[in-house]
Design a protein around this motif. Structure first.
Motif, PDB file in Angstrom:
ATOM      1  N   ASP A  97      46.336  53.287  77.797  1.00 48.78           N
ATOM      2  CA  ASP A  97      47.015  53.648  77.685  1.00 48.78           C
ATOM      3  C   ASP A  97      47.367  54.808  77.024  1.00 48.78           C
ATOM      4  N   SER A  98      46.339  54.485  76.437  1.00 51.11           N
ATOM      5  CA  SER A  98      46.471  55.619  74.926  1.00 51.11           C
ATOM      6  C   SER A  98      47.609  55.645  73.914  1.00 51.11           C
ATOM      7  N   LYS A  99      48.226  53.601  74.343  1.00 51.43           N
ATOM      8  CA  LYS A  99      49.407  53.627  72.693  1.00 51.43           C
ATOM      9  C   LYS A  99      49.079  52.134  72.386  1.00 51.43           C
ATOM     10  N   LEU A 100      48.923  52.173  71.551  1.00 51.64           N
ATOM     11  CA  LEU A 100      48.857  50.406  71.173  1.00 51.64           C
ATOM     12  C   LEU A 100      49.791  49.638  70.944  1.00 51.64           C
ATOM     13  N   SER A 101      49.605  48.264  71.874  1.00 53.50           N
ATOM     14  CA  SER A 101      50.341  47.217  71.763  1.00 53.50           C
ATOM     15  C   SER A 101      50.764  46.914  70.008  1.00 53.50           C
TER      16      SER A 101
END
Length: 321
Positions: A173-177
């Motif tokens: 999703d191009s984000k990092l948890s």
């Protein structure tokens, strides 16, 4: 060998994550991933180095503060740690209990470092970190490193970060948890990230960019002073022999990607288990294969030396062990 390492400290930046193998303070450096236990050499020019054991037993951060207490105070605090390691309370520290403690201490460092960096980067409202937010916090601007942009001078580092970012981004999703961010910061501890570790290590040492590591590149990376005209130390001669005998497995005079992988991420060696066996061997006076509190305190310098740490944190904040 100096242990656990990753990739090229960005001294000009405000971030200090493990996307780089730090340059050593001393004369020798090693990139083997046994550095998970310590940044110290386990053997220092033929002599056993207790600092490695202190890092493995206490953790890197705690061991750094281990220079203030007297031997008596160190023993008192070590006794508290022994009680915590002895989970079943039977008065003996077994090999398995000691190994679990060493693994816990190392994992604690990774979790603590991730917590600190996560707060510093201020994740967005969905508790995920955007790539643009990371770039702004790390390089000062969210811009892509195109010619004319303020991030252009950092383009190689940004491209390298993006490559690692995409690999850590499991759900795409191009984000990092926070969990993905931990893999980004400490890729050597995530199975799916290990190709990145190999690639970055090869990229760092391969100065002529032919896709291989020659023996001179190998030695030059470990011994930055090699071109100063100094006489070659004995450990360098030993490393040349190591390269020719063990690193260069197909004997073509250079290391390829697979040989680099076997060097820095060996699959046939359990560093936690090896360190556990070493500590027991050194401290087990009656040779029964386990340690009493008395045996550990008698050899306190092996575990903590004359140094001290804030054991309160280990004893109260990390009750999960």
């Amino acid at each position: 060998m100096r242990a656990y390492t990753l990739l090229l400290v960005l001294a000009v930046l405000t971030v200090s994550y493990s996307s780089a193998i730090p340059k050593p303070d001393g004369e020798k450096k090693d990139r083997k991933k046994e550095k998970a236990l310590s940044d110290q050499d386990h053997d220092d020019h033929g002599e056993h180095n207790n600092d490695y054991d202190h890092d493995a037993f206490l953790g890197k951060d705690d061991a750094k503060t281990f220079d203030q207490l007297t031997p008596e105070e160190s023993q008192q605090r070590l006794a508290l740690i022994v009680d915590k390691i002895d989970k079943d309370g039977n008065g003996f520290v077994t090999e398995e209990e000691l190994k679990e403690w060493i693994q816990y201490v190392q994992k604690r460092y990774i979790v603590t470092d991730t917590d600190r960096m996560w707060k510093d980067h201020e994740p967005d409202t969905d508790d995920k970190l955007l790539w643009t937010s990371y770039k702004k916090r790390t390089y000062g601007y969210p811009d892509e490193p195109e010619e004319g942009s303020p991030t252009y001078e950092y383009r190689d580092m940004i491209q390298r970060d993006r490559r690692r970012w995409d690999k850590a981004d499991k759900d795409g999703d191009s984000k990092l948890s926070k969990e993905e961010f931990m893999d980004f910061l400490h890729p050597e501890d995530a199975e799916h990230m290990r190709e990145i570790v190999v690639h970055e290590t090869l990229e760092d040492i391969d100065k002529d960019k032919d896709g291989f590591i020659s023996i001179e590149e190998y030695i030059g990376d470990m011994w930055p002073d090699k071109d100063k005209g100094e006489e070659e130390p004995e450990w360098v001669k030993s490393e040349r022999e190591q390269f020719n005998t063990y690193r260069d497995k197909n004997k073509d005079g250079k290391m390829d990607g697979e040989e680099v992988r076997e060097w820095i991420l060996p699959t046939d060696y359990d560093h936690s288990r090896a360190e556990t066996k070493h500590l027991i061997h050194e401290a087990d006076a009656d040779k029964d294969g386990k340690l009493t509190k008395e045996e550990i305190l008698e050899k306190y310098d092996l575990f903590v030396g004359s140094q001290a740490t804030d054991f309160g944190e280990a004893l109260t904040r990390h009750d999960e062990f």
